[in-house]
Design a protein around this motif. Structure first.
Motif, PDB file in Angstrom:
ATOM      1  N   ARG A 177       0.876  -1.189   0.129  1.00  0.00           N
ATOM      2  CA  ARG A 177       0.040  -0.279   0.003  1.00  0.00           C
ATOM      3  C   ARG A 177       0.911   1.136  -0.129  1.00  0.00           C
ATOM      4  O   ARG A 177       1.717   1.141   0.939  1.00  0.00           O
ATOM      5  N   MET A 178       0.521   2.217  -0.748  1.00  0.00           N
ATOM      6  CA  MET A 178       1.259   3.482  -1.070  1.00  0.00           C
ATOM      7  C   MET A 178       0.252   4.613  -0.650  1.00  0.00           C
ATOM      8  O   MET A 178      -0.873   4.662  -1.202  1.00  0.00           O
ATOM      9  N   ASN A 179       0.458   5.340   0.387  1.00  0.00           N
ATOM     10  CA  ASN A 179      -0.184   6.564   0.633  1.00  0.00           C
ATOM     11  C   ASN A 179       0.426   7.766   0.082  1.00  0.00           C
ATOM     12  O   ASN A 179       1.574   8.211   0.777  1.00  0.00           O
ATOM     13  N   PRO A 180       0.102   8.534  -0.805  1.00  0.00           N
ATOM     14  CA  PRO A 180       0.706   9.697  -1.478  1.00  0.00           C
ATOM     15  C   PRO A 180       0.666  10.823  -0.602  1.00  0.00           C
ATOM     16  O   PRO A 180       1.783  11.354  -0.528  1.00  0.00           O
ATOM     17  N   ASP A 181      -0.310  11.033   0.327  1.00  0.00           N
ATOM     18  CA  ASP A 181      -0.015  12.091   1.484  1.00  0.00           C
ATOM     19  C   ASP A 181       1.193  11.733   2.294  1.00  0.00           C
ATOM     20  O   ASP A 181       1.537  13.086   2.867  1.00  0.00           O
ATOM     21  N   ASP A 182       1.547  10.782   2.550  1.00  0.00           N
ATOM     22  CA  ASP A 182       2.692  10.433   3.312  1.00  0.00           C
ATOM     23  C   ASP A 182       4.146  10.380   2.672  1.00  0.00           C
ATOM     24  O   ASP A 182       5.119  10.184   3.328  1.00  0.00           O
ATOM     25  N   ILE A 183       4.127  11.186   1.463  1.00  0.00           N
ATOM     26  CA  ILE A 183       5.300  11.199   0.423  1.00  0.00           C
ATOM     27  C   ILE A 183       5.467  12.600   0.327  1.00  0.00           C
ATOM     28  O   ILE A 183       4.548  13.520  -0.188  1.00  0.00           O
ATOM     29  N   LEU A 184       6.385  13.730   0.915  1.00  0.00           N
ATOM     30  CA  LEU A 184       6.429  14.767   0.844  1.00  0.00           C
ATOM     31  C   LEU A 184       7.460  15.329  -0.317  1.00  0.00           C
ATOM     32  O   LEU A 184       8.622  14.862  -0.454  1.00  0.00           O
ATOM     33  N   MET A 185       6.583  15.595  -1.358  1.00  0.00           N
ATOM     34  CA  MET A 185       7.201  16.292  -2.415  1.00  0.00           C
ATOM     35  C   MET A 185       6.285  17.244  -3.299  1.00  0.00           C
ATOM     36  O   MET A 185       5.212  16.880  -3.021  1.00  0.00           O
ATOM     37  N   SER A 186       6.816  17.538  -4.388  1.00  0.00           N
ATOM     38  CA  SER A 186       5.661  18.454  -5.377  1.00  0.00           C
ATOM     39  C   SER A 186       4.931  17.315  -6.117  1.00  0.00           C
ATOM     40  O   SER A 186       5.250  16.181  -6.141  1.00  0.00           O
ATOM     41  N   ARG A 187       3.879  17.654  -6.726  1.00  0.00           N
ATOM     42  CA  ARG A 187       3.036  16.882  -7.165  1.00  0.00           C
ATOM     43  C   ARG A 187       3.671  15.874  -8.483  1.00  0.00           C
ATOM     44  O   ARG A 187       3.426  14.764  -8.594  1.00  0.00           O
ATOM     45  N   GLY A 188       4.605  16.804  -9.313  1.00  0.00           N
ATOM     46  CA  GLY A 188       5.059  15.940 -10.552  1.00  0.00           C
ATOM     47  C   GLY A 188       4.333  16.000 -11.596  1.00  0.00           C
ATOM     48  O   GLY A 188       3.142  15.987 -11.728  1.00  0.00           O
ATOM     49  N   GLY A 189       4.941  15.845 -12.726  1.00  0.00           N
ATOM     50  CA  GLY A 189       4.293  15.998 -14.252  1.00  0.00           C
ATOM     51  C   GLY A 189       3.654  17.224 -14.646  1.00  0.00           C
ATOM     52  O   GLY A 189       3.027  17.031 -15.705  1.00  0.00           O
ATOM     53  N   GLU A 190       4.222  18.354 -14.176  1.00  0.00           N
ATOM     54  CA  GLU A 190       3.532  19.557 -14.465  1.00  0.00           C
ATOM     55  C   GLU A 190       4.312  20.029 -15.860  1.00  0.00           C
ATOM     56  O   GLU A 190       5.259  19.337 -15.990  1.00  0.00           O
ATOM     57  N   LYS A 191       3.736  20.899 -16.523  1.00  0.00           N
ATOM     58  CA  LYS A 191       4.442  21.570 -17.463  1.00  0.00           C
ATOM     59  C   LYS A 191       5.633  22.258 -17.100  1.00  0.00           C
ATOM     60  O   LYS A 191       5.340  22.856 -15.912  1.00  0.00           O
ATOM     61  N   LEU A 192       6.549  22.192 -17.653  1.00  0.00           N
ATOM     62  CA  LEU A 192       7.953  22.964 -17.233  1.00  0.00           C
ATOM     63  C   LEU A 192       7.714  24.302 -17.101  1.00  0.00           C
ATOM     64  O   LEU A 192       7.981  25.037 -16.046  1.00  0.00           O
TER      65      LEU A 192
END
Length: 513
Positions: A135-150
């Motif tokens: 199980r992965m809980n994204p809320d418990d991974i501290l980082m930016s969202r990712g995949g955004e336009k540069l």
């Protein structure tokens, strides 16, 4: 039809059947049909898929493929140890195995606990790990969202893009009450099987360190990913050389763990979108970012890919890897610890992923004549902290290119096609096409030359090396692929066009032109 012709046809048919049987028996990955991809909550209610793939892509048939099956006799620091399946030490942390679930069906996962194991390489000092009911809980991974336009994240700090894992960001379901509430691994395990080495932040080690064991009553998932998924963290994600090391690590992890088809990808990092994602998507079945999941997501089968820094492609820059490229056919008949076909196999994988032919054995030629590809260095915006200017490695690059082009127009021995490799403004597919169609690949030292992993077997590499950038990246790749390689060393960064043309002319004469 007379009897003689009939006998010949029957003999040819029998020979072809035997050849196909031998090929597929040594390529077990090709036997599995495409698997339907699905997500469900607690195995009952359908949810919208965060991963867009509907079916897993099958592995293509590659001429340079050799089996990746476990072989405990792979020698330490052998070519197979560096480039193939040198992950010979299996460490089971939680049983059961993926083979058990394939045999008895996926329904055995629910309520029966998860599994986890690692395969350690003494040669590379790294592990490929895999597990189920994770199980992965994204809320418990501290980082930016990712995949955004540069353009939307210009100036963002790199530390914001790298993941930091809270304890329990990843969990595995267990039935043993004595294990509930404990961590999957301790520091002793991490230091032995996932050593940090010279890597200042080993994100995959940190991910595994975050895994906690929980009981079924705590193991709640908003989504289940049914097909195998490859979890990847990246660092220099906008640089082609470092991304190729990530591609290779992901490919090797998929093969070592015996995945029956190409896995889905989950980027467990917060980097923005780049041009290089085109190849990630071509190589694997689907791609999503960890933060794109709307809630806790559970993986039926997750594979954790080592960092690109732990591949032979990167380690070869600081340690001697005495390997030479050879054909898979020769190595199948006569194994040699000093030779490898793995980089050729990997290059064919990239070409096949884009739908290009991979069975070429001769020097690539167009109808009019051989292609001379000049890989150019251009200004472009690479990542949020990049100013858009690339560092010049060849101060008179335009003059050298124009001189080669003018010389080629008057080349009497044969017609030459000089290709202007403006890679920064070409799609990844167009770049790979230009590389595979080139008889000679010319360029100043720079990441774009890493594409030679996809070059045809008879291609020749001519690298122009300034005094400031005398690094072995591309000489090594050429050596490991078995490509002919020629350097031109400069005293500074200025190349004398007649010297370059003289060397190019000599190469073309050796190719019969």
């Amino acid at each position: 039809m007379n009897k003689k012709k009939l006998k010949i046809l029957v003999s040819l048919f029998a020979l072809n059947s035997i050849t196909l049987y031998l090929y597929f028996s040594s390529h077990p990955d090709h036997k599995s049909p495409q698997n339907h991809f699905s997500l469900s909550e607690n195995h009952h209610h359908n949810f919208h898929s965060s991963i867009t793939s509907q079916y897993s892509k099958p592995w293509p048939i590659l001429p340079s493929y050799l089996p990746w099956s476990q072989n405990p006799n792979v020698a330490w620091r052998s070519c197979e140890g560096y480039f193939g399946n040198g992950f010979t030490l299996k460490v089971d942390l939680l049983k059961t195995s993926p083979e058990f679930h394939r045999k008895f069906g996926d329904n055995t996962v629910s309520g029966d606990g998860g599994w986890f194991r690692c395969f350690f390489s003494e040669t590379l000092q790294s592990s490929i790990c895999e597990g189920g009911a994770i199980r992965m809980n994204p809320d418990d991974i501290l980082m930016s969202r990712g995949g955004e336009k540069l353009e939307s994240v210009i100036g963002r700090n790199e530390d914001d893009e790298l993941p930091m894992f809270k304890n329990g960001a990843f969990q595995i379901e267990v039935t043993d009450k004595l294990k509930i509430g404990k961590k999957l691994v301790d520091k002793k395990f991490l230091n032995k099987y996932l050593p940090g080495g010279a890597i200042s932040r080993h994100t995959m080690r940190e991910l595994i360190d975050s895994i906690q064991l929980v009981g079924a009553d705590e193991f709640h998932c908003s989504e289940w990913v049914e097909e195998p998924s490859l979890l990847i963290t990246r660092f220099e994600y906008a640089n082609l050389f470092h991304t190729v090391t990530d591609w290779y690590s992901a490919y090797a992890a998929s093969r070592v763990t015996g995945l029956p088809s190409r896995p889905n990808l989950v980027f467990v990092d917060g980097h923005c979108e780049t041009q290089l994602e085109e190849t990630w998507k071509a190589l694997f079945s689907s791609l999503t970012y960890a933060k794109n999941f709307s809630g806790p997501v559970c993986f039926r089968h997750a594979v954790l890919s080592p960092l690109g820094y732990e591949t032979a492609l990167f380690k070869g820059l600081s340690e001697t890897i005495d390997c030479n490229g050879a054909s898979a056919h020769d190595l199948w008949q006569k194994p040699d610890d000093k030779k490898t076909a793995r980089l050729s196999e990997f290059g064919e994988m990239i070409r096949a992923a884009f739908g290009f032919p991979v069975d070429r054995q001769n020097i690539p030629r167009t109808v009019t004549g051989p292609n001379v590809l000049f890989v150019r260095r251009e200004d472009y915006l690479a990542h949020p902290r990049h100013g858009g200017k690339v560092q010049s490695r060849l101060s008179n690059e335009e003059l050298v290119f124009d001189s080669i082009k003018s010389w080629a127009l008057n080349h009497s021995e044969c017609k030459l096609n000089v290709i202007n490799g403006l890679f920064a403004h070409m799609s990844m597919k167009e770049q790979v096409r230009a590389i595979q169609d080139a008889s000679v690949i010319v360029g100043a030292h720079g990441a774009g030359l890493t594409h030679i992993v996809s070059a045809a077997p008879k291609a020749v590499i001519l690298e122009i090396i300034s005094s400031e950038y005398r690094r072995p990246h591309f000489a090594l790749i050429a050596q490991w692929k078995g490509l002919e390689y020629h350097p031109i060393y400069l005293e500074g960064s200025y190349a004398d066009p007649p010297v370059v043309i003289d060397k190019l002319s000599s190469i073309l004469r050796s190719l019969g032109c």
